[in-house]
Design an enzyme around this catalytic site. Structure first.
Site, PDB file in Angstrom:
ATOM      1  N   CYS A 234       0.834  -1.201   0.000  1.00  0.00           N
ATOM      2  CA  CYS A 234       0.000   0.000   0.000  1.00  0.00           C
ATOM      3  C   CYS A 234       0.877   1.263   0.000  1.00  0.00           C
ATOM      4  O   CYS A 234       1.738   1.414  -0.848  1.00  0.00           O
ATOM      5  CB  CYS A 234      -0.960  -0.051   1.187  1.00  0.00           C
ATOM      6  SG  CYS A 234      -2.318   1.147   1.100  1.00  0.00           S
ATOM      7  N   ASP A 328      -7.858  -5.745  -6.366  1.00  0.00           N
ATOM      8  CA  ASP A 328      -7.521  -4.702  -5.414  1.00  0.00           C
ATOM      9  C   ASP A 328      -8.513  -3.554  -5.610  1.00  0.00           C
ATOM     10  O   ASP A 328      -8.541  -2.929  -6.664  1.00  0.00           O
ATOM     11  CB  ASP A 328      -6.083  -4.232  -5.674  1.00  0.00           C
ATOM     12  CG  ASP A 328      -5.634  -3.124  -4.735  1.00  0.00           C
ATOM     13  OD1 ASP A 328      -6.450  -2.636  -3.933  1.00  0.00           O
ATOM     14  OD2 ASP A 328      -4.446  -2.754  -4.804  1.00  0.00           O
ATOM     15  N   HIS A 362      -6.388  -6.393  -2.043  1.00  0.00           N
ATOM     16  CA  HIS A 362      -5.307  -5.455  -1.727  1.00  0.00           C
ATOM     17  C   HIS A 362      -4.344  -6.012  -0.687  1.00  0.00           C
ATOM     18  O   HIS A 362      -3.124  -5.899  -0.833  1.00  0.00           O
ATOM     19  CB  HIS A 362      -5.919  -4.145  -1.218  1.00  0.00           C
ATOM     20  CG  HIS A 362      -4.915  -3.068  -0.942  1.00  0.00           C
ATOM     21  ND1 HIS A 362      -4.217  -2.433  -1.937  1.00  0.00           N
ATOM     22  CD2 HIS A 362      -4.501  -2.512   0.228  1.00  0.00           C
ATOM     23  CE1 HIS A 362      -3.407  -1.523  -1.400  1.00  0.00           C
ATOM     24  NE2 HIS A 362      -3.561  -1.559  -0.079  1.00  0.00           N
TER      25      HIS A 362
END
Length: 419
Positions: A234, A328, A362
């Site tokens: 991230c 994601d 994600h």
């Protein structure tokens, strides 16, 4: 006599467990349920229905589930299909050294749906899932500005060194670093905001802080040089890619669902200031679950106005592994990784590799940990949508964890000459 066996009963969280039921009637239908409480008391559960074979056995390595939280042959399905009883809770280990997660397996007759203390299971067993192996040491780090926890494998070393970065959750997240240490890497779980005397909020990325952390790691007597690795996800993956571009100490970088440009807050490194691409508030959507869907709210680095924010990946001196989940829902991570790969190819660089996982979300984490589809994040007034299909996500986690270790061993481990 009906028996439920899960072996091994104690293991690292990335190790598979074999689950078998014996002593049933031929073709008997049973329910297997797993339950686990995290350190805050949040309950996570999973359920699957099975039919015994002609000898009265259910072996999850061969038997297909015909209903519940998954269908088909999935030996570790009860582990990775765990879901929170309260919405938007993420299963996140805090104390990685002193206590495991305890997952309890229950066997019930027939198809069993409801929670009730009045219904006793036919058999039960608890398994311990550890995030740290025997002999792993944890050392609190407060060196200069650097704040974190260093995990060292057992033995004299030297060991390949890795910095571990998470994203907008802030604080200090240790579970991946401790597990890497159990697999032979010296891993520094590095905090960079919302921890001790670090800034409460991330207002800018000071790359000199991360350079100080890299120098600290390389100076440690148990770390094998000449370079270190970075594993990141991230916002951490955005920072990890910047470290690869600007810091000569970084020779192997794993970017899990990150971007190829600087977003939201500026990046500073010595005299360099990289202005960020700002969030497009009008493009934020609300998912049917009630979580924020941010995937389409990030600007496109290919836009001419955003070119100054794109990271110069062609300057990276080391190798880069992009791990991408196609589902994601937080970032368009596939597009960002493909743009970075295109940039490398245009500069005739072969230092990048991309692993694309259809159906993965994600938060791609170590294997057999459950998919977190959406969860609360510190500093946000709404839960965030992470996305992912449970079966595909589980496969991605299992495969990518092996590839990450292989990547680091290839690019961080020196070949020792034989005397």
């Amino acid at each position: 006599m009906v028996q439920l066996r899960a072996t091994p009963a104690q293991a690292l969280v990335d190790e598979p467990v074999r689950i078998r039921v014996t002593g049933l009637r031929p073709s008997q239908v049973v329910t297997l349920r797993a339950s686990l409480k995290d350190e805050k008391g949040n309950l996570f559960q999973s359920t699957a229905f099975y039919r015994a074979n002609e000898t009265g056995e259910v072996d999850l390595e061969r038997a297909p589930a015909f209903g519940g939280d998954y269908v088909g042959v999935h030996p570790m399905g009860l582990f990775w299909s765990l879901k929170p009883k309260k919405a938007f809770r993420r299963l996140l280990k805090q104390d990685v050294m002193n206590s495991p997660f305890r997952l309890t397996l229950h066997l019930y007759d027939s198809v069993y749906f409801h929670d009730s203390a009045r219904v006793r299971p036919r058999a039960s067993q608890t398994v311990q899932r550890w995030f740290s192996g025997p002999g792993v040491q944890r050392k609190q780090i407060r060196e200069g500005r650097v704040r974190g926890a260093l995990f060292l494998p057992p033995g004299a070393g030297p060991f390949p060194g890795v910095i571990d970065l998470f994203g907008g959750i802030g604080g200090l997240v240790e579970f991946r670093a401790s597990l890497l240490a159990a697999r032979g890497f010296a891993a520094l779980a590095l905090a960079y905001f919302a921890y001790e005397d670090l800034p409460d909020k991330l207002l800018e990325v000071d790359l000199e802080y991360f350079e100080e952390a890299a120098n600290f790691l390389l100076a440690h007597p148990k770390i094998q040089g000449p370079g270190i690795g970075v594993i990141s996800v991230c916002k951490g993956a955005e920072i990890g890619l910047a470290m690869a571009c600007y810091l000569k100490q970084v020779v192997a970088t794993v970017c899990i669902n990150g971007s190829n440009a600087i977003f939201d807050v500026p990046l500073r490194y010595r005299d360099l200031v990289v202005t960020p691409i700002c969030l497009a508030q009008e493009c934020i959507q609300i998912h049917i679950s009630g979580a924020l869907h941010l995937r389409h709210s990030k600007g496109d680095p290919r836009n001419e106005l955003n070119q100054q924010s794109v990271l110069p990946v062609e300057k990276a001196q080391g190798q880069i592994l992009f791990i991408v989940g196609e589902k994601d829902e937080c970032l368009d991570s596939r597009a960002y990784a493909e743009q970075a790969m295109d940039q490398l190819r245009k500069h005739r660089r072969s230092s990048g590799k991309m692993l694309l996982y259809p159906g993965a979300g994600h938060l791609i984490e170590p294997p057999y940990t459950p998919l977190c589809f959406a969860s609360w994040n510190p500093g946000t007034s709404w839960p965030l949508l992470w996305g992912g299909d449970p079966v595909a996500h589980a496969k991605a986690q299992e495969h990518s964890w092996g590839e990450i270790q292989k990547f680091f061993r290839q690019h961080l481990t020196r070949t020792r000459s034989k005397l």
